[in-house]
Design an enzyme around this catalytic site. Sequence first.
Site, PDB file in Angstrom:
ATOM      1  CD  GLU A  95      -3.121  -0.607  -0.074  1.00  0.00           C
ATOM      2  OE1 GLU A  95      -3.240   0.350  -0.506  1.00  0.00           O
ATOM      3  OE2 GLU A  95      -3.530  -1.556  -0.645  1.00  0.00           O
ATOM      4  CD  GLU A  99      -3.174   4.364  -0.535  1.00  0.00           C
ATOM      5  OE1 GLU A  99      -2.776   5.204   0.246  1.00  0.00           O
ATOM      6  OE2 GLU A  99      -4.156   3.787  -0.817  1.00  0.00           O
ATOM      7  CD  GLU A 122     -13.001  -1.880   7.877  1.00  0.00           C
ATOM      8  OE1 GLU A 122     -12.292  -1.826   6.947  1.00  0.00           O
ATOM      9  OE2 GLU A 122     -14.055  -1.300   8.165  1.00  0.00           O
ATOM     10  CD  GLU A 141      -9.115  -0.471 -13.218  1.00  0.00           C
ATOM     11  OE1 GLU A 141     -10.012  -1.063 -13.272  1.00  0.00           O
ATOM     12  OE2 GLU A 141      -8.339  -0.662 -14.303  1.00  0.00           O
TER      13      GLU A 141
END
Length: 185
Positions: A95, A99, A122, A141
């Site tokens: 990640e 990013e 979660e 994307e």
Amino acid sequence: MEQHQNPWRFESASVPYENPWIRVTERRGMNPSGNPGLYGIVHFKNLAIGVVAMDEEQHIWLVGQYRVPLEAWSWEICEGGGPLRGDPLESAIRELLEETGLRAGSWRPIVRMHLSNSVSDEAGIVYLAQDLEQGEAEPEETEQLIVKRVPFPEAYRMVRDFEITDSLSVAAIQKIRLMMLEGEL
């Protein structure tokens, strides 16, 4: 009644909705008062992953993006998801690179939390990434991101002034502040 015992008595469960990321389960039975009850649970199929990338000058990287459920722009730490049974550090490394284009030489977990335990299961983990090296970002994307490097006091002010409201980001930035106050950073 033992404090740690489930006071609900469920008789049935159904799954009215499921996609690759979540499953919604509706459970029916008796609530803690003995009356008919209904409980909806959102099961997340991934672990929430967060990364606070901090350089030697104590600047951190924030990622801005439009969040569809909120219908609003959101500034956050680097975030994503990883397999529930996978190595969360591998997901955090992926990640951060996707990013921000950053690679880190030092990693440590700083936050483990449940994100909304009244309606979902979660869970999330946040890492502090240091000893950074800049490369090229590789966003998915589905992501249109703006990345900015800010002094940590600015990020802390953004939390304090409600400019950062994402739960993982708030918890992580508060934890970093606490670590600074306690001399751990």
